[in-house]
Design an enzyme around this catalytic site. Structure first.
Site, PDB file in Angstrom:
ATOM      1  N   GLU A 272       0.785  -1.234   0.000  1.00  0.00           N
ATOM      2  CA  GLU A 272       0.000   0.000   0.000  1.00  0.00           C
ATOM      3  C   GLU A 272       0.817   1.285   0.000  1.00  0.00           C
ATOM      4  OE1 GLU A 272       0.220  -2.221   2.641  1.00  0.00           O
ATOM      5  OE2 GLU A 272       0.292  -1.159   4.552  1.00  0.00           O
ATOM      6  N   HIS A 305      -8.343  -3.571  -0.539  1.00  0.00           N
ATOM      7  CA  HIS A 305      -7.540  -3.633   0.695  1.00  0.00           C
ATOM      8  C   HIS A 305      -6.423  -2.582   0.663  1.00  0.00           C
ATOM      9  CE1 HIS A 305      -5.654  -5.849   4.120  1.00  0.00           C
ATOM     10  NE2 HIS A 305      -4.545  -5.336   3.597  1.00  0.00           N
ATOM     11  N   GLU A 306      -5.659  -2.571  -0.415  1.00  0.00           N
ATOM     12  CA  GLU A 306      -4.534  -1.622  -0.473  1.00  0.00           C
ATOM     13  C   GLU A 306      -5.051  -0.187  -0.525  1.00  0.00           C
ATOM     14  OE1 GLU A 306      -1.978  -3.146   0.305  1.00  0.00           O
ATOM     15  OE2 GLU A 306      -2.604  -5.151  -0.304  1.00  0.00           O
ATOM     16  N   HIS A 309      -6.027   0.991   2.905  1.00  0.00           N
ATOM     17  CA  HIS A 309      -4.882   1.300   3.772  1.00  0.00           C
ATOM     18  C   HIS A 309      -4.541   2.793   3.744  1.00  0.00           C
ATOM     19  CE1 HIS A 309      -3.302  -2.237   5.667  1.00  0.00           C
ATOM     20  NE2 HIS A 309      -3.016  -2.903   4.555  1.00  0.00           N
ATOM     21  N   GLU A 328      -3.718  -4.011   9.778  1.00  0.00           N
ATOM     22  CA  GLU A 328      -4.084  -5.159   8.942  1.00  0.00           C
ATOM     23  C   GLU A 328      -5.443  -5.759   9.329  1.00  0.00           C
ATOM     24  OE1 GLU A 328      -2.803  -5.422   6.288  1.00  0.00           O
ATOM     25  OE2 GLU A 328      -0.799  -4.573   6.483  1.00  0.00           O
TER      26      GLU A 328
HETATM   27  N1  B3K Z   1       1.186  -4.410   4.057  1.00  0.00           N
HETATM   28  C1  B3K Z   1       1.535  -5.393   3.072  1.00  0.00           C
HETATM   29  C2  B3K Z   1       2.260  -6.566   3.634  1.00  0.00           C
HETATM   30  C3  B3K Z   1       3.717  -6.412   3.744  1.00  0.00           C
HETATM   31  C4  B3K Z   1       4.387  -7.720   4.105  1.00  0.00           C
HETATM   32  C5  B3K Z   1       5.822  -7.555   4.380  1.00  0.00           C
HETATM   33  N2  B3K Z   1       6.516  -8.804   4.620  1.00  0.00           N
HETATM   34  C6  B3K Z   1       0.351  -5.877   2.312  1.00  0.00           C
HETATM   35  C7  B3K Z   1      -0.959  -5.675   2.943  1.00  0.00           C
HETATM   36  O1  B3K Z   1      -1.297  -6.255   3.943  1.00  0.00           O
HETATM   37  O2  B3K Z   1      -1.693  -4.869   2.457  1.00  0.00           O
HETATM   38 ZN    ZN Z   2      -2.835  -4.940   4.486  1.00  0.00          ZN
END
Ligand code: B3K
Ligand code: ZN
Length: 886
Positions: A272, A305-306, A309, A328
């Site tokens: 994100e 989802h992204e 964020h 998350e």
């Molecule tokens: N925030 C990222 C995940 C990063 C993982 C790093 N090992 C994807 C997500 O949950 O949107």
């Molecule tokens: Zn996430």
């Protein structure tokens, strides 16, 4: 090796220095990349000041790079003024405010960890969460240091016409040597884990979105040129998500540009980064002939989802990595709600709970069990888990249920009002929810602190004279490696009482004047607690934990007849589905016991009748029926078996097959009817009704194929050949893949020939073969590791072949010869040399070894010991295997 360090939440201290501005200049080249970073730093007034002798030094994280120069306030630093080691750059006694200009050289072209700055198919890209920024330049790499960035990218114009970073493009120009440059500025302060850059030769799909306040946002999706016709769906998904977040949470996008870049080599789903999301191409690229219905909906889910964020994660971020679920869990909850709104709410709930039970419940019962907010880690990357994500979302869902949607929304508003632009904790979020609603969530916080899946037992008593009905609950949370004793939790249990005619009784709790709705949320807080309903005219069948209102295991002590009654009548679709699953699991595990005892299995007629009634129910959503007639998978059955016995994957497999084949033989005509009735009548579409029809049609096909007769095989082959979309192609091919016959080989070969040029579709080709329930699958997987289309460097390939084999094909992975285990351990060893993050994920597939019968248990243990003894083992894999062996 030396045992790696544990990092503890209790040791958290605010940063000694803050960074106000960061200016980065990248000179990107094939041979190496030069990074010049100018940091404006000052002492953190909130950190412990110390006296002249104890003032904390300035420590910048950094690894895998060559330091070229350091200037402080414009002057080169004398060698005695700083120290550099493998992990950091330290200024022992810096002034209270300073600028540092640090120049480093890095080798992105050699970076196979896919963390930091690396190359994927000729482009440069980054992945910084959690601690990848320290592989780009020296910096306080922690989420509570938030800074404003400007970034200049310089690269060859012909190879890298597209140069992207976070925020707004503010300037650009040409250099005389064929290079060009672009400067970006991100006005929002952010932690460095949200930094991103991309350089490449990419196609760009353009669109715009008008926000609710009337601003036009430029939307851009960048992909390799060959994929230009596969990004329309992703663009629509983005627009749906933007509109939904405005409507549901009043949240509007804040920059003028929103960019998504698809890359093939990526360790997880997507990232994100502020204004510049980087995606695994699997969650962007789709066309009806290359992507299944599930792929399309995963694109909706991950894009949303992204995007979500941007508020839950970016505008309000984390004080430290222990708080990961703050962004998350909350963002998964938001994407689940989005999907529920655009597809079918009950079906979405069912599939989320399936995931939770298949993966999170086992995690909570194994060596990696950890609270939603872990208290210690060796490698943060090992804690991007189903517990932090999916159980974290369940915890948010419980708050939503306890508060109700209106107060929940008020809590969200208050959270943003109080904390926009800050790096905060889970207490801050729950505090906003409590303050906005006036509810006491003190005890509720235990959900973040205690690991393990609570078991809730319900006993009932009907008093025919007083017409009262009493439910008595007790709760117990089993010990986990981190804690033996657990305190009672605050658990919302949604309850309905079903009348003998199948309808719901209105519910009136003792002490209430009038009856309320037919589903009530009872809030458990004590180890044992009773609730009495009055004016209950006849003994009801209880429907407890409606909508799966809490992530617990329920023991309600219902008879088979009562569960069948709920399978037929429960007005709560989740509980209706769950009743069916309970019946199927019981029947399969009973058959497994018969097989183990050497007795021929026999089928339960009452179950066949209940199954048939559901299969032919024309009033229900087709997608729901498809879920309701799908038996629990072998991984889920293994978990259930482990609750009372050691797991025997052979017995589970044979028993499940026996039940499928008996149902197929007994209800063959009904499956034929359902199959024909649900064929597509018009062009392919990805709307909930069409997707539901296809899923039911293909569920019926799976039973019919399970008969394995020559006609069944012919039918599967012609369905495979005739399909005009990937959903139907994959459905037919998957069913065929489990049957040893010539048509199977032909279909697999044809699929390869047709799709050999498409790396994403080839992942499906690997997965189909890895999931095939045939005795030679372990040998096939071994062979496929050497296939020219396989690459251990590409995480999608590793997951498609090794991951699918080990997690979705338990019967073959757990072959008593041990070849599956040796294969996995070999891959962990190979991966650990260059991509420890993926190696650790794979190693985690041995986590449940202690739950298996002795032959397999010992074979797995030997492989774990072999891995643990590897020279130069990464901290990532060490953390997983040492816990598994403990
Ligand atoms: N925030 C990222 C995940 C990063 C993982 C790093 N090992 C994807 C997500 O949950 O949107
Ligand atoms: Zn996430």
């Amino acid at each position: 090796m030396t045992t790696p360090n544990m990092i503890h939440l209790k040791d958290y201290r605010p940063p000694a220095f803050l960074v106000d501005f960061v200016d980065l200049v990248f000179e990107l080249k094939e041979t190496d990349t030069r990074v010049k970073s100018t940091l404006t730093l000052r002492r953190n007034p909130a950190a412990a000041p110390g006296d002249a002798a104890t003032r904390p030094p300035l420590v910048l994280d950094g690894r895998d790079m060559a330091l070229v120069s350091v200037l402080m306030d414009g002057r080169p630093l004398a060698t005695e003024d700083f120290q550099v080691d493998e992990r950091s750059l330290t200024l022992p006694d810096p002034p209270d405010a300073l600028t540092l200009e640090i120049t480093t050289r890095i080798q992105p072209q050699e970076n196979r960890s896919l963390e930091g700055l690396y190359r994927s198919d000729g482009m440069f890209c980054t992945q910084c969460e959690a601690e990848g920024f320290r592989k780009i330049t020296y910096f306080p790499d922690r989420p509570d240091v938030m800074a404003a960035y400007t970034v200049t990218l310089i690269a060859d114009r012909s190879k890298y016409p597209v140069l992207l970073s976070n925020g707004n493009r503010v300037d650009a120009g040409e250099l005389s040597d064929g290079r060009h440059w672009v400067k970006w500025e991100d006005p929002f302060k952010k932690p460095c884990y949200l930094f991103a850059l991309v350089a490449g030769d990419l196609f760009c799909l353009k669109d715009t979105f008008r926000t609710k306040s009337g601003r036009d946002v430029r939307l851009r999706i960048y992909v390799e040129h060959e994929n230009r016709d596969k990004c329309d769906y992703a663009m629509q998904a983005l627009k749906k998500a933007m509109a939904w977040d405005e409507k549901t949470f009043g949240l509007e996008y804040d920059l003028d540009d929103y960019m998504i870049v698809a890359v093939n080599d990526f360790n997880m789903g997507a990232m994100e980064n502020k204004g510049l999301n980087i995606f695994n191409s699997k969650f962007v690229l789709a066309r009806q002939d290359t992507a299944t219905d599930t792929d399309f909906w995963n694109i909706d889910r991950v894009i949303a989802h992204e995007y979500f964020h941007n508020w839950t994660g970016n505008r309000v971020t984390l004080r430290n990595w222990f708080q990961l679920s703050l962004k998350e869990g909350l963002t998964v909850f938001r994407d689940q709600e989005f999907t529920a709104d655009i597809t079918s709410r009950p079906v979405k709930r069912i599939s989320d709970v399936r995931t939770l039970r298949s993966f999170q419940f086992p995690e909570d019962a194994g060596p990696m069990a950890h609270p939603v907010r872990p208290s210690a880690y060796i490698k943060m990357d090992n804690f991007y888990t189903v517990t932090v994500y999916e159980k974290g979302a369940e915890v948010i869902r419980m708050i939503h249920r306890i508060l109700g949607p209106e107060d929940f929304r008020k809590g969200m508003d208050l959270y943003f009002e109080r904390h926009d632009g800050q790096a905060v904790t889970i207490e801050d979020f729950v505090g906003a929810m409590a303050d906005a609603s006036g509810r006491d969530l003190g005890q509720f916080m235990l959900w973040y602190a205690q690991a393990g899946t609570p078991v809730v037992t319900a006993a009932r008593a009907y008093d025919p004279v007083r017409k009262t009905y009493t439910l008595t609950f007790s709760q117990f949370c089993p010990p986990t490696p981190d804690a033996a004793e657990k305190a009672p939790m605050h658990i919302p249990v949604a309850v309905g009482l079903i009348a003998p005619d199948g309808g719901d009784f209105p519910l009136q709790l003792s002490g209430e004047k009038t009856p309320g709705p037919t589903t009530r949320v009872l809030e458990l807080r004590k180890a044992d607690e009773s609730f009495t309903f009055v004016n209950v005219p006849a003994p009801p069948v209880p429907s407890i934990l409606r909508g799966f209102s809490a992530p617990v295991k329920l023991r309600a002590g219902c008879s088979d007849a009562e569960v069948r009654f709920r399978f037929a009548h429960d007005s709560d679709p989740f509980n209706r589905w769950d009743a069916g699953q309970t019946l199927f699991a019981k029947v399969i595990l009973e058959r497994a016991a018969e097989i183990r005892a050497g007795r021929p299995p026999v089928m339960d007629d009452a179950l066949v009748a209940a199954f048939r009634q559901t299969l032919l129910d024309e009033t229900e959503d087709r997608a729901f029926i498809a879920h309701a007639v799908t038996l629990p998978g072998e991984p889920e059955l293994a978990t259930l078996m482990s609750e009372s016995d050691l797991i025997d994957p052979d017995a589970v497999h044979q028993a499940r097959r026996f039940v499928i084949q008996t149902l197929a033989q007994t209800l063959r005509d009904d499956f034929e009817t359902v199959f024909e009735r649900n064929r597509d009548t018009g062009p392919y579409r990805v709307d909930p009704v069409s997707v539901g029809r296809r899923s039911l049609k293909n569920a019926a096909l799976a039973y019919l194929g399970g008969l394995e007769t020559p006609e069944a095989i012919q039918r599967l082959f012609s369905e495979f050949e005739a399909a005009d979309n990937m959903t139907d192609t994959m459905a037919a091919l998957t069913i065929l893949s489990h049957i040893p016959c010539d048509e199977r080989i032909q279909a697999i070969d044809r699929f390869y020939e047709r799709w050999r040029h498409d790396v994403l579709v080839l992942d499906k080709w690997f997965s189909i073969q890895a999931a095939a329930q045939l005795s030679d699958t372990p040998a096939t997987v071994r062979k496929l590791l050497d296939h020219p289309a396989f690459s251990i460097r590409n995480p999608n390939k590793v997951r498609a072949l090794v991951g699918v084999f080990c997690s979705l094909n338990p019967w073959c992975f757990h072959s008593p010869t041990g070849e599956g285990y040796a294969l996995l351990a070999d891959q962990v060893a190979a991966l650990d040399g260059f991509n420890p993050m993926i190696a650790a994920r794979m190693a985690g597939m041995f986590n449940h070894w202690k739950k298996y019968e002795p032959v397999r248990r010992n074979l797995m243990k030997a492989q774990l010991e072999r891995i643990k003894a590897l020279p130069n083992l990464s901290g990532n894999v060490y953390e997983i295997v040492s816990k598994a062996l403990a």
